[in-house]
Design a protein around this motif. Sequence first.
Motif, PDB file in Angstrom:
ATOM      1  N   ILE A   1      -8.848  77.059  59.519  1.00  0.00           N
ATOM      2  CA  ILE A   1      -8.882  77.449  60.933  1.00  0.00           C
ATOM      3  C   ILE A   1      -7.756  78.444  61.214  1.00  0.00           C
ATOM      4  O   ILE A   1      -6.601  78.219  60.845  1.00  0.00           O
ATOM      5  N   PHE A   2      -8.127  79.554  61.865  1.00  0.00           N
ATOM      6  CA  PHE A   2      -7.166  80.581  62.256  1.00  0.00           C
ATOM      7  C   PHE A   2      -7.179  80.741  63.777  1.00  0.00           C
ATOM      8  O   PHE A   2      -8.212  80.557  64.414  1.00  0.00           O
ATOM      9  N   GLU A   3      -6.037  81.114  64.336  1.00  0.00           N
ATOM     10  CA  GLU A   3      -5.926  81.475  65.745  1.00  0.00           C
ATOM     11  C   GLU A   3      -5.933  83.003  65.847  1.00  0.00           C
ATOM     12  O   GLU A   3      -5.146  83.684  65.167  1.00  0.00           O
ATOM     13  N   ILE A   4      -6.841  83.543  66.657  1.00  0.00           N
ATOM     14  CA  ILE A   4      -6.922  84.996  66.820  1.00  0.00           C
ATOM     15  C   ILE A   4      -6.981  85.329  68.306  1.00  0.00           C
ATOM     16  O   ILE A   4      -7.317  84.469  69.131  1.00  0.00           O
ATOM     17  N   GLU A   5      -6.651  86.565  68.647  1.00  0.00           N
ATOM     18  CA  GLU A   5      -6.757  86.983  70.046  1.00  0.00           C
ATOM     19  C   GLU A   5      -7.387  88.363  70.138  1.00  0.00           C
ATOM     20  O   GLU A   5      -7.260  89.193  69.227  1.00  0.00           O
TER      21      GLU A   5
ATOM     22  N   GLN B   1      -1.824  85.107  62.049  1.00  0.00           N
ATOM     23  CA  GLN B   1      -2.473  84.274  61.044  1.00  0.00           C
ATOM     24  C   GLN B   1      -3.543  85.027  60.253  1.00  0.00           C
ATOM     25  O   GLN B   1      -3.938  84.581  59.169  1.00  0.00           O
ATOM     26  N   ILE B   2      -4.001  86.166  60.745  1.00  0.00           N
ATOM     27  CA  ILE B   2      -5.033  86.922  60.040  1.00  0.00           C
ATOM     28  C   ILE B   2      -4.564  87.350  58.655  1.00  0.00           C
ATOM     29  O   ILE B   2      -5.375  87.575  57.752  1.00  0.00           O
ATOM     30  N   VAL B   3      -3.254  87.424  58.435  1.00  0.00           N
ATOM     31  CA  VAL B   3      -2.735  87.790  57.120  1.00  0.00           C
ATOM     32  C   VAL B   3      -3.202  86.804  56.055  1.00  0.00           C
ATOM     33  O   VAL B   3      -3.277  87.145  54.866  1.00  0.00           O
ATOM     34  N   GLY B   4      -3.558  85.590  56.449  1.00  0.00           N
ATOM     35  CA  GLY B   4      -4.016  84.587  55.499  1.00  0.00           C
ATOM     36  C   GLY B   4      -5.514  84.545  55.311  1.00  0.00           C
ATOM     37  O   GLY B   4      -6.039  83.637  54.660  1.00  0.00           O
TER      38      GLY B   4
ATOM     39  N   ILE C   1     -11.171  80.479  64.775  1.00  0.00           N
ATOM     40  CA  ILE C   1     -12.182  80.933  63.829  1.00  0.00           C
ATOM     41  C   ILE C   1     -11.986  80.201  62.514  1.00  0.00           C
ATOM     42  O   ILE C   1     -10.852  79.982  62.071  1.00  0.00           O
ATOM     43  N   SER C   2     -13.080  79.817  61.894  1.00  0.00           N
ATOM     44  CA  SER C   2     -13.052  79.300  60.531  1.00  0.00           C
ATOM     45  C   SER C   2     -13.442  80.449  59.610  1.00  0.00           C
ATOM     46  O   SER C   2     -14.546  80.997  59.722  1.00  0.00           O
ATOM     47  N   ALA C   3     -12.556  80.822  58.703  1.00  0.00           N
ATOM     48  CA  ALA C   3     -12.772  81.981  57.837  1.00  0.00           C
ATOM     49  C   ALA C   3     -12.211  81.697  56.449  1.00  0.00           C
ATOM     50  O   ALA C   3     -11.414  80.759  56.270  1.00  0.00           O
ATOM     51  N   PRO C   4     -12.608  82.490  55.449  1.00  0.00           N
ATOM     52  CA  PRO C   4     -12.104  82.273  54.094  1.00  0.00           C
ATOM     53  C   PRO C   4     -10.587  82.370  54.015  1.00  0.00           C
ATOM     54  O   PRO C   4      -9.964  83.223  54.644  1.00  0.00           O
TER      55      PRO C   4
END
Length: 304
Positions: A8-12, A32-35, A123-126
Amino acid sequence: MSATAYRIFEIELLDRSYLTPNMARLTFCGEQIVGMRTEAPDQRVKLFFPFSDGAPSSIPDRPDWYQIYKSAPPAERAPMRTYTIRKLDADARRLVIDFVLHGETGPASKWAINAAPGDRLQISAPNRRFEGKSAGFDWDPPADIANVLLIADETALPAVAGILEEMHGRGDAPATQAFIEIPTDDDRQQLPDWPGLDVTWLPRNARAGGYGAGMVRAAQSAEIPEAVVMDGEADADCGDIDGLDVDHDILWDRASAVDGQFYGWVAGETAAVSQIRKHFLKELRIDRKHLSMMGYWRHGKPHV
């Protein structure tokens, strides 16, 4: 604790632009998108939208997040919808997702229309730290693929655009037929081009038949190499075709071809994909190992 394939990532929201009357491009940012990572141009992710009262989702970033989400009563789960990563620059903390717009008839389209920069989603992402394949994608042709067929509607257009960009970037792009059903003629998008690419746009408002009819007609007119059509004595493996219930069964076939003769990728409204599947496997007797066919959504049902 070992890394999981998806997290799970936090995005805006950073920016929104309109590609066509019925599709918007949303660019997200966040540390967190860096991960995050993507493995294919049709990489699927899950977005979690606010509840009807505006409350945001609060799914914990832990390995059993999905079990936690599913264990809650349906009324207590944040609305979840599946989307395709259009572009990802993890090091720059930028994520792009294209949204089909259909008014305020669902949580995703409503949010995409009304959200302002700074509004947040989960968002749930790889997971970039995961060492294996994360799955969640179906475009995986042999490296020497020579002949490609793409059939899609607007929900799969972001994936098709990414697939075409990937092939164009190879320098030896294969012969490709691409048929794309869209709501109106104004929903065409700029796509890559090369001498062996033939793109046919199928505006729904200009043809009879409703959702998916253009896709079905495209399948019937597509050129299929004789080498992948099974002979009369071969087993076409069609036992599950007639019994498919498009309102309840998941339609998801993944190609397993290891040669470069032909690769078909079909995605869109489930009933249409089901008709195409029957035509390809039962009527044309195409060897199914050359075909990925995915029911992305069902007309009249929530797209999750």
